[in-house]
Design a protein around this motif. Structure first.
Motif, PDB file in Angstrom:
ATOM      1  N   VAL A   7      -1.541  -2.805   1.535  1.00  0.00           N
ATOM      2  CA  VAL A   7      -2.963  -2.735   1.912  1.00  0.00           C
ATOM      3  C   VAL A   7      -3.593  -4.128   1.904  1.00  0.00           C
ATOM      4  O   VAL A   7      -4.380  -4.472   2.788  1.00  0.00           O
ATOM      5  CB  VAL A   7      -3.730  -1.770   0.985  1.00  0.00           C
ATOM      6  N   LEU A  10      -2.562  -5.957   5.029  1.00  0.00           N
ATOM      7  CA  LEU A  10      -3.349  -5.481   6.161  1.00  0.00           C
ATOM      8  C   LEU A  10      -4.781  -6.005   6.091  1.00  0.00           C
ATOM      9  O   LEU A  10      -5.368  -6.384   7.110  1.00  0.00           O
ATOM     10  CB  LEU A  10      -3.358  -3.954   6.207  1.00  0.00           C
ATOM     11  N   TRP A  11      -5.358  -6.003   4.881  1.00  0.00           N
ATOM     12  CA  TRP A  11      -6.745  -6.451   4.712  1.00  0.00           C
ATOM     13  C   TRP A  11      -6.902  -7.911   5.134  1.00  0.00           C
ATOM     14  O   TRP A  11      -7.716  -8.236   5.995  1.00  0.00           O
ATOM     15  CB  TRP A  11      -7.186  -6.286   3.252  1.00  0.00           C
ATOM     16  N   TRP A 133       0.304   3.755  14.885  1.00  0.00           N
ATOM     17  CA  TRP A 133       0.053   2.989  13.663  1.00  0.00           C
ATOM     18  C   TRP A 133      -0.302   3.912  12.496  1.00  0.00           C
ATOM     19  O   TRP A 133       0.178   3.714  11.374  1.00  0.00           O
ATOM     20  CB  TRP A 133      -1.077   1.978  13.888  1.00  0.00           C
ATOM     21  N   TYR A 137       1.577   4.166   8.901  1.00  0.00           N
ATOM     22  CA  TYR A 137       0.910   3.981   7.608  1.00  0.00           C
ATOM     23  C   TYR A 137       1.185   5.178   6.682  1.00  0.00           C
ATOM     24  O   TYR A 137       1.461   5.004   5.491  1.00  0.00           O
ATOM     25  CB  TYR A 137      -0.599   3.819   7.795  1.00  0.00           C
ATOM     26  N   LEU A 154      -5.402   5.036   1.710  1.00  0.00           N
ATOM     27  CA  LEU A 154      -4.897   5.339   3.051  1.00  0.00           C
ATOM     28  C   LEU A 154      -5.982   5.318   4.133  1.00  0.00           C
ATOM     29  O   LEU A 154      -5.780   4.699   5.189  1.00  0.00           O
ATOM     30  CB  LEU A 154      -4.173   6.687   3.049  1.00  0.00           C
ATOM     31  N   THR A 157      -6.728   1.903   5.551  1.00  0.00           N
ATOM     32  CA  THR A 157      -5.784   1.329   6.513  1.00  0.00           C
ATOM     33  C   THR A 157      -6.084   1.783   7.935  1.00  0.00           C
ATOM     34  O   THR A 157      -5.812   1.055   8.891  1.00  0.00           O
ATOM     35  CB  THR A 157      -4.332   1.710   6.158  1.00  0.00           C
ATOM     36  N   MET A 160      -9.633  -0.377   9.036  1.00  0.00           N
ATOM     37  CA  MET A 160      -9.780  -1.695   8.423  1.00  0.00           C
ATOM     38  C   MET A 160     -10.772  -2.587   9.169  1.00  0.00           C
ATOM     39  O   MET A 160     -11.670  -3.188   8.560  1.00  0.00           O
ATOM     40  CB  MET A 160      -8.417  -2.378   8.358  1.00  0.00           C
TER      41      MET A 160
END
Length: 246
Positions: A7, A10-11, A133, A137, A154, A157, A160
């Motif tokens: 996470v 991704l962030w 995607w 995830y 979750l 994600t 985001m």
């Protein structure tokens, strides 16, 4: 722990490409890059933003409108004219989609030189891409989750990029401090912007929109700008000189 790291990647990965490519390049063009590098960055933005991918064209045009019409009824996102952050997010989504799909006429000053890759955007913004995607995830969470509370991450994600946007466009116009008094509500969220990699210096940015470095005070470290400087040194991009005002 693996899910938390995922996470965080991704962030900060999605945030970097939103700040570096969509914001500072597409909207403000504070640096240049080759066409090949531009296409590579389109793909990297899609990889890191994933299910919440934003088009450089739609984002760039809408952000220019935000600067031109800040805190007026024409502003695509302003706490001043929206009842709550969810209402603002929904209005922003509608305006973004209309711009990106060219359903509305936009003044040429907002579209000039904004990068656009229609065929790729059509795929990256498609329902198929977003569901692909999201499925990935869910698979990663199912495989690596070790505690029930990790599942609470979750939904983040999935959304985001909108979350990144609402932190600046809602909270960045309500909370924080100002270095420059202007006719808008923009504020700096943090004295050291660890969360938004420099995007949180929103008041500074509204004052100096053409600057690549959003930090002004010695303690306002713009992490994205530091990465931009490294990329400039290695010739990946070319920073534009800041025009001197006479």
């Amino acid at each position: 722990m693996a899910v938390v790291i995922f996470v965080l990647v991704l962030w900060y990965g999605g945030l970097f490409f939103q700040s570096f490519f969509l914001h500072r390049y597409a909207a403000h063009q504070v640096f240049t890059m080759s066409k090949v590098m531009e296409r590579i960055t389109f793909v990297l933005t899609w990889i890191f933003q994933g299910s919440s991918y934003l088009s450089a064209y739609g984002y760039g045009v809408m952000h220019r409108m935000h600067h031109a019409y800040t805190d007026t009824e024409k502003d695509p996102h302003s706490p001043k004219y929206d009842a709550n952050l969810f209402a603002m997010m929904w209005k922003t989504k509608t305006i973004y989609q209309d711009i990106n799909q060219e359903k509305v006429d936009v003044d040429s000053r907002f579209t000039k030189n904004v990068p656009q890759w229609k065929s790729f955007d059509s795929f990256a913004s498609s329902r198929f891409s977003r569901l692909l995607w999201i499925s990935l995830y869910i698979f990663i969470f199912a495989f690596f989750t070790t505690a029930w509370w990790q599942w609470l991450l979750l939904p983040l994600t999935f959304l985001m990029a909108p979350v990144h946007g609402v932190i600046i466009n809602w909270f960045g116009h309500i909370y924080g401090y100002v270095n420059f008094k202007m006719k808008n509500t923009s504020k700096n969220l943090f004295r050291f912007d660890f969360l938004m990699m420099g995007e949180g210096y929103h008041n500074n940015h509204h004052k100096h929109a053409s600057r690549a470095n959003f930090g002004v005070k010695w303690y306002e470290i713009d992490i994205t700008y530091l990465i931009i400087r490294v990329l400039d040194v290695f010739g990946v991009i070319q920073l534009k000189p800041i025009p001197v005002k006479k």
